[in-house]
Design a protein around this motif. Sequence first.
Motif, PDB file in Angstrom:
ATOM      1  N   VAL A 118       0.840  -1.207   0.000  1.00 11.10           N
ATOM      2  CA  VAL A 118       0.000   0.000   0.000  1.00 11.10           C
ATOM      3  C   VAL A 118       0.877   1.261   0.000  1.00 11.10           C
ATOM      4  O   VAL A 118       0.649   2.197  -0.769  1.00 11.10           O
ATOM      5  N   ILE A 119       1.883   1.278   0.864  1.00 14.01           N
ATOM      6  CA  ILE A 119       2.789   2.433   0.912  1.00 14.01           C
ATOM      7  C   ILE A 119       3.510   2.590  -0.421  1.00 14.01           C
ATOM      8  O   ILE A 119       3.636   3.701  -0.958  1.00 14.01           O
ATOM      9  N   TYR A 120       3.994   1.490  -0.974  1.00 19.80           N
ATOM     10  CA  TYR A 120       4.681   1.511  -2.266  1.00 19.80           C
ATOM     11  C   TYR A 120       3.784   2.099  -3.349  1.00 19.80           C
ATOM     12  O   TYR A 120       4.217   2.942  -4.144  1.00 19.80           O
ATOM     13  N   LEU A 121       2.535   1.670  -3.400  1.00 24.52           N
ATOM     14  CA  LEU A 121       1.616   2.178  -4.416  1.00 24.52           C
ATOM     15  C   LEU A 121       1.362   3.678  -4.241  1.00 24.52           C
ATOM     16  O   LEU A 121       1.402   4.429  -5.221  1.00 24.52           O
ATOM     17  N   PHE A 122       1.118   4.122  -3.017  1.00 25.94           N
ATOM     18  CA  PHE A 122       0.881   5.545  -2.785  1.00 25.94           C
ATOM     19  C   PHE A 122       2.092   6.389  -3.182  1.00 25.94           C
ATOM     20  O   PHE A 122       1.961   7.400  -3.886  1.00 25.94           O
ATOM     21  N   VAL A 123       3.268   5.988  -2.762  1.00 25.52           N
ATOM     22  CA  VAL A 123       4.475   6.757  -3.070  1.00 25.52           C
ATOM     23  C   VAL A 123       4.766   6.728  -4.566  1.00 25.52           C
ATOM     24  O   VAL A 123       5.030   7.768  -5.187  1.00 25.52           O
ATOM     25  N   SER A 124       4.705   5.564  -5.175  1.00 24.51           N
ATOM     26  CA  SER A 124       5.035   5.435  -6.600  1.00 24.51           C
ATOM     27  C   SER A 124       4.048   6.178  -7.491  1.00 24.51           C
ATOM     28  O   SER A 124       4.443   6.869  -8.436  1.00 24.51           O
ATOM     29  N   ILE A 125       2.773   6.044  -7.197  1.00 20.78           N
ATOM     30  CA  ILE A 125       1.764   6.739  -8.005  1.00 20.78           C
ATOM     31  C   ILE A 125       1.873   8.248  -7.790  1.00 20.78           C
ATOM     32  O   ILE A 125       1.789   9.027  -8.754  1.00 20.78           O
ATOM     33  N   GLY A 126       2.110   8.675  -6.562  1.00 16.53           N
ATOM     34  CA  GLY A 126       2.295  10.106  -6.295  1.00 16.53           C
ATOM     35  C   GLY A 126       3.484  10.681  -7.039  1.00 16.53           C
ATOM     36  O   GLY A 126       3.396  11.757  -7.635  1.00 16.53           O
ATOM     37  N   ALA A 160      12.222  -3.330   1.864  1.00 19.74           N
ATOM     38  CA  ALA A 160      11.459  -3.609   0.645  1.00 19.74           C
ATOM     39  C   ALA A 160      11.019  -2.313  -0.024  1.00 19.74           C
ATOM     40  O   ALA A 160      11.113  -2.173  -1.251  1.00 19.74           O
ATOM     41  N   LEU A 161      10.554  -1.356   0.783  1.00 24.47           N
ATOM     42  CA  LEU A 161      10.115  -0.078   0.224  1.00 24.47           C
ATOM     43  C   LEU A 161      11.272   0.692  -0.404  1.00 24.47           C
ATOM     44  O   LEU A 161      11.122   1.287  -1.465  1.00 24.47           O
ATOM     45  N   SER A 162      12.421   0.691   0.260  1.00 32.15           N
ATOM     46  CA  SER A 162      13.551   1.438  -0.299  1.00 32.15           C
ATOM     47  C   SER A 162      13.990   0.852  -1.630  1.00 32.15           C
ATOM     48  O   SER A 162      14.303   1.596  -2.560  1.00 32.15           O
ATOM     49  N   THR A 163      13.961  -0.455  -1.753  1.00 27.59           N
ATOM     50  CA  THR A 163      14.336  -1.087  -3.018  1.00 27.59           C
ATOM     51  C   THR A 163      13.311  -0.780  -4.097  1.00 27.59           C
ATOM     52  O   THR A 163      13.655  -0.337  -5.200  1.00 27.59           O
ATOM     53  N   LYS A 164      12.045  -0.988  -3.795  1.00 26.48           N
ATOM     54  CA  LYS A 164      10.997  -0.787  -4.795  1.00 26.48           C
ATOM     55  C   LYS A 164      10.874   0.677  -5.207  1.00 26.48           C
ATOM     56  O   LYS A 164      10.817   0.992  -6.390  1.00 26.48           O
ATOM     57  N   VAL A 165      10.835   1.581  -4.239  1.00 26.20           N
ATOM     58  CA  VAL A 165      10.707   3.005  -4.563  1.00 26.20           C
ATOM     59  C   VAL A 165      11.978   3.502  -5.254  1.00 26.20           C
ATOM     60  O   VAL A 165      11.902   4.317  -6.181  1.00 26.20           O
ATOM     61  N   GLY A 166      13.126   3.010  -4.862  1.00 23.37           N
ATOM     62  CA  GLY A 166      14.373   3.395  -5.527  1.00 23.37           C
ATOM     63  C   GLY A 166      14.378   3.008  -7.000  1.00 23.37           C
ATOM     64  O   GLY A 166      14.769   3.802  -7.857  1.00 23.37           O
ATOM     65  N   VAL A 167      13.928   1.808  -7.300  1.00 24.71           N
ATOM     66  CA  VAL A 167      13.866   1.378  -8.701  1.00 24.71           C
ATOM     67  C   VAL A 167      12.847   2.217  -9.468  1.00 24.71           C
ATOM     68  O   VAL A 167      13.100   2.638 -10.602  1.00 24.71           O
ATOM     69  N   VAL A 168      11.707   2.494  -8.845  1.00 29.23           N
ATOM     70  CA  VAL A 168      10.698   3.336  -9.507  1.00 29.23           C
ATOM     71  C   VAL A 168      11.271   4.723  -9.773  1.00 29.23           C
ATOM     72  O   VAL A 168      11.065   5.289 -10.851  1.00 29.23           O
ATOM     73  N   LEU A 169      12.007   5.288  -8.824  1.00 28.45           N
ATOM     74  CA  LEU A 169      12.621   6.601  -9.036  1.00 28.45           C
ATOM     75  C   LEU A 169      13.624   6.568 -10.189  1.00 28.45           C
ATOM     76  O   LEU A 169      13.688   7.509 -10.988  1.00 28.45           O
ATOM     77  N   LEU A 170      14.398   5.507 -10.276  1.00 25.75           N
ATOM     78  CA  LEU A 170      15.340   5.386 -11.392  1.00 25.75           C
ATOM     79  C   LEU A 170      14.608   5.298 -12.735  1.00 25.75           C
ATOM     80  O   LEU A 170      15.020   5.917 -13.721  1.00 25.75           O
ATOM     81  N   VAL A 171      13.522   4.539 -12.780  1.00 23.81           N
ATOM     82  CA  VAL A 171      12.738   4.434 -14.019  1.00 23.81           C
ATOM     83  C   VAL A 171      12.108   5.780 -14.361  1.00 23.81           C
ATOM     84  O   VAL A 171      12.130   6.213 -15.521  1.00 23.81           O
ATOM     85  N   LEU A 172      11.546   6.468 -13.368  1.00 20.77           N
ATOM     86  CA  LEU A 172      10.975   7.799 -13.615  1.00 20.77           C
ATOM     87  C   LEU A 172      12.043   8.771 -14.112  1.00 20.77           C
ATOM     88  O   LEU A 172      11.804   9.559 -15.026  1.00 20.77           O
ATOM     89  N   GLY A 173      13.220   8.711 -13.508  1.00 24.84           N
ATOM     90  CA  GLY A 173      14.318   9.575 -13.950  1.00 24.84           C
ATOM     91  C   GLY A 173      14.732   9.268 -15.377  1.00 24.84           C
ATOM     92  O   GLY A 173      14.968  10.184 -16.178  1.00 24.84           O
TER      93      GLY A 173
END
Length: 138
Positions: free
Chosen positions: A9-17, A83-96
Amino acid sequence: MDRTVIAYVIYLFVSIGLTIWVARTLSRNGRVFLADVLKGDDKLADAVNHLLVVGFYLVNLGFVALYLSGDETIEDTRGVFEALSTKVGVVLLVLGAMHLANVYVLNRIRRRGVMEREQVPPVAPQGWTAPSAPATGA
């Protein structure tokens, strides 16, 4: 509630935001490039900009959805953060990467438009030369 579900849930909120924030930033600032390239045709610039934003959302939200599932169960609070740091970090790299790709494409389009508008022959025409008769030879 299971810690794995909380992490999802946290991953989805942060990534979608983050995806929405980057898309809005690209949309707002990319429109200036498009208006310049399209020689002030605001309606066409808005349409192309909207299409680019939709594509950006589809690619990034598709990646977020695919990257949601994990292979391991999260046992403790530390595992949630890891888990969140890995997932959000990868999402940030993809967004970048997507952001840089968008900026690169917009800049290439803009440069092409500027070059087409500023094309000037290097030397003014000096006159006209009649074509020569074809050579006949044996």
